[in-house]
Design a protein around this motif. Structure first.
Motif, short mmCIF file in Angstrom:
data_model
loop_
_atom_site.label_atom_id
_atom_site.label_comp_id
_atom_site.label_asym_id
_atom_site.label_seq_id
_atom_site.Cartn_x
_atom_site.Cartn_y
_atom_site.Cartn_z
N ALA A 149 -1.62 66.69 76.43
CA ALA A 149 -0.49 67.37 77.10
C ALA A 149 0.22 66.42 78.05
CB ALA A 149 -0.99 68.59 77.86
N THR A 150 -0.53 65.56 78.75
CA THR A 150 0.14 64.62 79.66
C THR A 150 0.56 63.35 78.93
OG1 THR A 150 -2.07 63.93 80.34
CG2 THR A 150 -0.87 65.36 81.83
N TYR A 151 -0.15 63.03 77.90
CA TYR A 151 0.18 61.81 77.16
C TYR A 151 1.59 61.89 76.61
CZ TYR A 151 -0.31 58.10 73.66
OH TYR A 151 -0.14 56.99 72.91
N VAL A 152 1.96 63.07 76.07
CA VAL A 152 3.31 63.23 75.54
C VAL A 152 4.16 64.18 76.37
CG1 VAL A 152 2.76 62.68 73.15
CG2 VAL A 152 2.44 64.99 73.96
N ALA A 153 3.62 64.64 77.51
CA ALA A 153 4.35 65.53 78.42
C ALA A 153 4.86 66.78 77.71
CB ALA A 153 5.50 64.78 79.09
N ASN A 154 4.02 67.35 76.85
CA ASN A 154 4.43 68.55 76.12
C ASN A 154 3.18 69.21 75.53
OD1 ASN A 154 5.35 70.41 74.22
ND2 ASN A 154 7.10 69.13 73.64
N PHE A 155 2.97 70.49 75.83
CA PHE A 155 1.80 71.19 75.29
C PHE A 155 1.83 71.24 73.76
CE2 PHE A 155 1.35 73.88 79.35
CZ PHE A 155 0.23 73.20 79.76
N TYR A 156 3.03 71.23 73.20
CA TYR A 156 3.12 71.56 71.77
C TYR A 156 3.04 70.35 70.83
CZ TYR A 156 3.13 76.29 72.99
OH TYR A 156 2.69 77.49 73.45
N ALA A 157 2.84 69.16 71.40
CA ALA A 157 2.54 68.03 70.52
C ALA A 157 1.21 68.31 69.82
CB ALA A 157 2.46 66.74 71.31
N GLN A 158 0.27 68.91 70.57
CA GLN A 158 -1.03 69.24 69.98
C GLN A 158 -1.21 70.73 69.78
OE1 GLN A 158 -3.74 67.14 72.64
NE2 GLN A 158 -3.58 65.30 71.38
N GLY A 159 -0.23 71.51 70.18
CA GLY A 159 -0.30 72.96 69.96
C GLY A 159 -1.31 73.65 70.86
N VAL A 160 -1.56 73.08 72.04
CA VAL A 160 -2.52 73.70 72.97
C VAL A 160 -1.81 73.94 74.31
CG1 VAL A 160 -4.75 73.48 74.13
CG2 VAL A 160 -4.44 72.50 71.85
N ASP A 161 -1.44 75.20 74.53
CA ASP A 161 -0.75 75.59 75.76
C ASP A 161 -1.77 76.31 76.65
OD1 ASP A 161 0.59 77.12 77.66
OD2 ASP A 161 2.32 77.52 76.35
N TYR A 162 -2.20 75.65 77.72
CA TYR A 162 -3.29 76.20 78.56
C TYR A 162 -2.95 77.60 79.07
CZ TYR A 162 -4.35 71.16 78.89
OH TYR A 162 -4.59 69.84 78.62
N PHE A 163 -1.67 77.83 79.38
CA PHE A 163 -1.27 79.14 79.93
C PHE A 163 -1.39 80.22 78.86
CE2 PHE A 163 0.45 75.93 82.66
CZ PHE A 163 0.30 76.45 83.94
N GLU A 164 -0.94 79.91 77.65
CA GLU A 164 -1.06 80.86 76.55
C GLU A 164 -2.54 81.17 76.27
OE1 GLU A 164 1.34 82.49 74.72
OE2 GLU A 164 -0.37 83.49 73.78
N LEU A 165 -3.38 80.16 76.41
CA LEU A 165 -4.81 80.36 76.15
C LEU A 165 -5.48 81.26 77.17
CD1 LEU A 165 -6.38 76.87 75.22
CD2 LEU A 165 -6.16 78.88 73.75
N LEU A 166 -5.17 81.02 78.45
CA LEU A 166 -5.96 81.65 79.51
C LEU A 166 -5.36 82.91 80.12
CD1 LEU A 166 -7.43 78.66 81.57
CD2 LEU A 166 -8.30 79.76 79.51
N GLU A 167 -4.02 83.00 80.15
CA GLU A 167 -3.43 84.05 80.98
C GLU A 167 -3.63 85.45 80.43
OE1 GLU A 167 0.47 83.08 82.47
OE2 GLU A 167 -0.57 82.05 84.12
N GLN A 168 -3.87 85.59 79.14
CA GLN A 168 -4.10 86.95 78.62
C GLN A 168 -5.53 87.42 78.89
OE1 GLN A 168 -3.73 87.21 74.29
NE2 GLN A 168 -5.96 87.14 74.22
N GLY A 169 -6.39 86.54 79.43
CA GLY A 169 -7.77 86.92 79.72
C GLY A 169 -8.65 86.77 78.48
N GLY A 170 -9.95 87.06 78.65
CA GLY A 170 -10.87 86.95 77.52
C GLY A 170 -11.70 85.70 77.59
N MET A 171 -11.08 84.55 77.62
CA MET A 171 -11.85 83.30 77.74
C MET A 171 -12.24 83.10 79.20
SD MET A 171 -12.25 82.26 74.72
CE MET A 171 -13.14 80.73 75.04
N ASN A 172 -13.39 82.44 79.41
CA ASN A 172 -13.89 82.31 80.78
C ASN A 172 -13.97 80.87 81.28
OD1 ASN A 172 -16.02 81.30 79.39
ND2 ASN A 172 -17.50 82.88 79.99
N ALA A 173 -13.51 79.91 80.47
CA ALA A 173 -13.59 78.52 80.91
C ALA A 173 -12.54 77.67 80.18
CB ALA A 173 -14.99 77.94 80.63
N LEU A 174 -12.30 76.50 80.73
CA LEU A 174 -11.40 75.53 80.09
C LEU A 174 -11.92 74.14 80.40
CD1 LEU A 174 -8.74 75.43 78.42
CD2 LEU A 174 -7.52 75.13 80.58
N TRP A 175 -11.91 73.30 79.39
CA TRP A 175 -12.56 72.00 79.55
C TRP A 175 -11.58 70.88 79.19
CZ3 TRP A 175 -17.97 72.06 80.67
CH2 TRP A 175 -18.55 70.80 80.84
#
Ligand code: ZN
Length: 638
Positions: A539-565
């Motif tokens: 995400a920081t390497y290319v300054a964009n979540f969607y180069a790798q398709g991993v948006d931390y906010f989309e992952l965590l904000e809806q709840g359910g998951m309890n950790a991020l690494w």
């Protein structure tokens, strides 16, 4: 870890010096070996080449005709001892997708008496050396040769200029033995091994060798018996096995050498490939020639269990290199001596609220059961540092899906594997409380759009998700629900709203897949651990979540998951500021639901202990609660 997976391997920086004289022509029985790089060149189209292109070549040099004058030739004269039917083998480079043709002519008395064109068709679809995308292969022409001098002459054919790894000739082997399988390792620098077996082995065994090469092709299997060294996981049929008190002749082991990198050998005594013997008591003598006086290293081991490592440097034939040929116990004891004599800080205490692991291989849980003496020494050395490896542990994930689709989790397999995980852990006798986290996967990306746009399961999930978001077809700039479909990059400008949500869905599909695993794990263990994959800091390497398709906010904000690494690999963005910024992004995404953050600390790119300490402090200040430090050691572990 790392945005570039290949770079993860510990790469030893080795000098590729050769300390032996390589002769132009070797005669071995009736066979004649000629190095192509010693050919005389006419014109400016052939040259001697070294470096990566020649790293698998005999003598680490080749005759390269990839570019330059097309009418240039290269030739050498060979003395044929007797008239007969000869096979002229040539070992040349092959890039499967590129043809680097050349013609070999055999000239006698000024006349061409045989010729053949080479590299007309690839013999493999993929190169075994995947890093370079090329290999060296053998092919031959046959000729009735007179006794006396003949000339081998090489001409370019096919395309004028080809890939630099194409049209490179390593060596020639001339033989009258029609059944000979050519092997250049008989003619280069040699290394011999003599094995003396001790007592106490309950029945005859062979020694399996897993050779780790530090570069592509990364490994190979060999089998050592008193009769010699065979390629493969088991000896050739009919080989004798080792017996108590037996002493072998000198065995050439040159065929397992990579002369550019050296190798790390994992030896284990075996009755069959599946059945590992419990003990290995033996003396290994290494020599540059099959001669008592040429022994440069002796290793004596009584290993129980019988797994041991022996590291052979590429420059073993030099006095300095000979000193570097060593075994795991020597390295473990040398490091241990340093650790024992060090005055360790007595302030502070072992981390308990913040589990802090060191990731390394200490001889437990590897390919074969390892010599206990080595394991115990390494664990004693590690114990000085205060890591929690002995008190705490972690478990793994259930990354199983059908058709490479996050929207099609393989629930049945997940449940079966989770059950086995729990049973195996319970048998170990450890407490569930010792599990600090559950690592689902290393560096997954979002589902690629190329898949999503062509998958009916994804399309269905996409529509459900858009409905859950309370969006209408009009919000996605289409007329009806039938037109609500995920699209790929080619529709970015024509269907911007569909494209925007398709990109977001890449993460959503990943997140839902993670959640399925987390819930199955929770049911199986009867409790919940901090559960997440490790995400690349792309995400920081290319300054964009969607180069790798991993948006931390989309992952965590809806709840359910309890950790991020995350991790501080960094690549081109490897300042501590930018890797810390990645953690800051994770922390921001975790604020709403208070997910726990974990972090891999990576020692590479010349980072020193001091760098890692400051990075760790920086991440702890950003709410990271669990650390694993990758230092890629001990050095004998490869
Ligand atoms: Zn799909």
């Amino acid at each position: 870890m790392g945005y570039q997976r290949g770079a993860k391997m510990a790469v030893r920086n080795v000098s590729c010096c050769l300390f032996f004289l390589i002769m132009c022509v070797f005669v071995y029985g009736q066979d004649i070996f000629v190095e192509a790089e010693n050919f005389s060149v006419a014109g400016k189209g052939w040259k001697r080449a070294e470096g990566p292109v020649a790293r698998s070549a005999s003598g680490l040099a080749v005759l390269q005709g990839s570019s330059g004058a097309f009418d240039s030739t290269a030739s050498d004269t060979v003395k044929i001892p007797e008239k007969g039917k000869w096979k002229i083998w040539v070992r040349y480079s092959q890039v499967p997708s590129v043809r680097g043709q050349f013609r070999i002519a055999v000239i006698s008395g000024g006349k061409e008496i045989a010729d053949k064109e080479f590299d007309l068709n690839p013999t493999r679809t993929r190169a075994a050396d995947s890093r370079l995308g090329m290999d060296y292969v053998w092919d031959f022409l046959e000729a009735d040769l007179p006794a006396g001098e003949i000339t081998l002459k090489v001409y370019k054919t096919g395309s004028r200029a080809v890939h630099p790894y194409s049209r490179c000739l390593d060596c020639f082997l001339l033989t009258t033995n029609q059944k000979l399988v050519p092997d250049h390792t008989h003619y280069g620098p040699q290394i011999y091994l003599r094995v003396t077996i001790g007592d106490g082995h309950e029945k005859p065994f062979y020694i399996h060798i897993f050779a780790d090469y530090y570069r592509s092709p990364w490994y190979a299997n060999y089998s050592l018996t008193p009769d010699g060294l065979d390629a493969g996981v088991r000896p050739t049929a009919g080989r004798r096995f080792f017996n108590n008190g037996e002493k072998t002749d000198w065995i050439s082991i040159a065929k397992l050498m990579y002369f550019d990198t050296g190798e790390n050998l994992l030896l284990s005594p075996r009755y069959t490939y599946q059945e590992i013997a419990p003990r290995l008591k033996a003396k290994f003598e290494f020599a540059t020639e099959p001669d008592e006086k040429k022994i440069f290293k002796t290793i004596e081991r009584d290993a129980e269990p019988g797994g041991i490592h022996i590291i052979i440097p590429p420059d073993y034939a030099s006095p300095e290199g000979a000193g570097k040929l060593s075994s795991d116990i020597e390295i473990a004891e040398a490091t241990g001596k340093l650790a024992d004599s060090m005055k360790w800080p007595s302030i502070g205490k072992k981390p308990s609220l913040f589990p802090f692991f060191a990731s390394g291989y200490f001889g437990e849980g590897g390919l074969v059961p390892h010599d206990r003496k080595v394991v115990q020494r390494e664990l004693k050395t590690l114990s000085y540092f205060g890591f929690c490896n002995r008190e705490k542990t972690h478990t793994g994930g259930l990354w199983f899906m059908k058709n490479d689709c996050y929207c099609q989790p393989d629930i049945e397999k997940m449940k079966t594997v989770a059950k086995t995980q729990v049973e195996t852990f319970r048998e170990s006798g450890a407490s569930f409380d010792s599990i600090a986290y559950c690592m689902l996967m290393d560096e997954p990306g979002g589902q690629p759009l190329s898949h999503i746009a062509n998958c009916s399961a994804c399309a269905e999930k996409f529509r459900q998700w858009v409905k859950q978001l309370n969006k209408t077809p009009a919000d996605l700039m289409v007329n009806n629900w039938n037109e609500v479909r995920p699209v790929d990059e080619t529709r970015r400008d024509t269907d911007p709203a569909l494209y925007y949500f398709s990109e977001k869905f890449r993460t959503r599909a990943l997140g839902d897949f993670m959640l399925v695993q987390k819930n199955i794990l929770k049911d199986a263990w009867g409790t919940e651990f901090p559960t997440s994959p490790n995400f690349s800091d792309g995400a920081t390497y290319v300054a964009n979540f969607y180069a790798q398709g991993v948006d931390y906010f989309e992952l965590l904000e809806q709840g359910g998951m309890n950790a991020l690494w995350g991790e501080n690999w960094g690549n081109g963005a490897l300042t501590r500021e930018s890797t810390t910024y990645n953690v800051e992004l994770m922390r921001s995404a975790a604020i709403k639901n208070n997910q726990l953050l974990g972090h891999y600390l990576l020692v590479y790119a010349g980072r020193l202990a001091w760098d890692i300490k400051t990075i760790a402090v920086s991440q702890a200040a950003r709410d990271v609660k669990i650390f694993t430090s990758f230092y890629y050691g001990p050095s004998w572990a490869g």
